[in-house]
Design a protein around this motif. Structure first.
Motif: not given
Length: 279
Positions: A101, A190, A105-113
């Motif tokens: 988490y 986040n 890469e996973n961080n920006y997937m969440i924030t970008g989503g």
């Protein structure tokens, strides 16, 4: 990295204009997107420039952060040894979640989503949240990447003690890039930004707890010392608060109307030391 630095410099060159009304809701999706991306870079620049505008309370908070981190430096090795005593009892699922988490890469997937949902549904409140998440993560992420190369602190898994350093490397040196913790910083950034959407203290506490898991996982896995994680967690709060104040002047939708301030309370006693962080 060069592209990021160019974009960061560009944000300082953007003209600033005072307006009686904040025009944060544009006519179409592209206009909203360009406006928001300008605020992402503006927020990053704002957070980096804050030390030049600090007053007495701000310097006091920085002093508390420095003193608290220094105090933890003296117990890093003992704390790591204590964690090693129950490391095998920590569920693998918890550790895997924490490591995954908090990764960039996973961080920006969440924030970008989060941001894209707000953009395409034309929800200004959600757009602002996405901008806060992206700009805070980027500001903290870039800062910790530069810092760990300069500081070069040994990780617990390197086999060295917490006071071993191999500083000033342009390229990261494996197992000598412990301070600060990027996973802890991104994850709690986040959590802290998302928790601003809620007033219920129990909901906030639950979100904060989820945000603290990656830092805990990195300690258990031998990637970081307790001081790395504590410093990164508190610094993420300062960054989010700074950018959130900046966004108040950019968006009509304000999900958090209470005063944005961070205060500390230190207490000492025989054989004990306590720190209360109020936000």
């Amino acid at each position: 990295m060069r592209l990021f630095c160019f974009c960061l410099l560009l944000c300082f060159a953007l003209p600033l204009q005072g307006q009686d009304q904040i025009y944060s809701q544009r006519k179409n999706t592209w206009q909203n997107f360009t406006y928001d991306m300008g605020n992402v870079f503006g927020g990053i620049g704002h957070s980096y420039s804050r030390p030049f505008h600090w007053n007495g309370n701000d310097w006091a908070n920085f002093g508390y952060l420095s003193a608290g981190t220094l105090a933890l430096f003296f117990v890093d090795d003992e704390f790591d040894h204590w964690v090693g005593g129950f490391e095998d009892d920590v569920p693998d699922l918890l550790v895997d979640y924490g490591n995954e988490y908090g990764s960039p890469e996973n961080n920006y997937m969440i924030t970008g989503g989060v941001y894209l949902v707000g953009l395409f549904t034309k929800n200004e409140k959600l757009r602002r949240t996405g901008v806060l998440l992206i700009s805070s993560a980027t500001a903290g992420g870039f800062l910790q990447q530069v810092s760990k190369r300069i500081i070069g602190r040994a990780r617990p898994r390197s086999g060295d003690s917490s006071n071993v350093y191999d500083p000033f490397h342009i390229d990261r040196v494996r197992n000598y890039d412990s301070f600060p913790s990027g996973h802890a910083m991104l994850a709690f950034t986040n959590a802290y930004a998302i928790a601003k959407q809620f007033k219920n203290p129990w909901v906030k506490a639950g979100i904060y707890t989820v945000g603290l898991v990656p830092g805990f996982a990195r300690i258990v896995d031998g990637y970081h010392w307790i001081s790395d994680v504590a410093f990164s967690t508190v610094l993420s709060i300062f960054i989010v608060e700074s950018i959130d104040k900046y966004l108040d002047s950019k968006y009509n939708e304000k999900y958090n109307n209470q005063a944005k301030a961070v205060s500390w309370n230190l207490s000492f006693g025989p054989g004990t030391m306590g720190v209360a962080l109020r936000f």
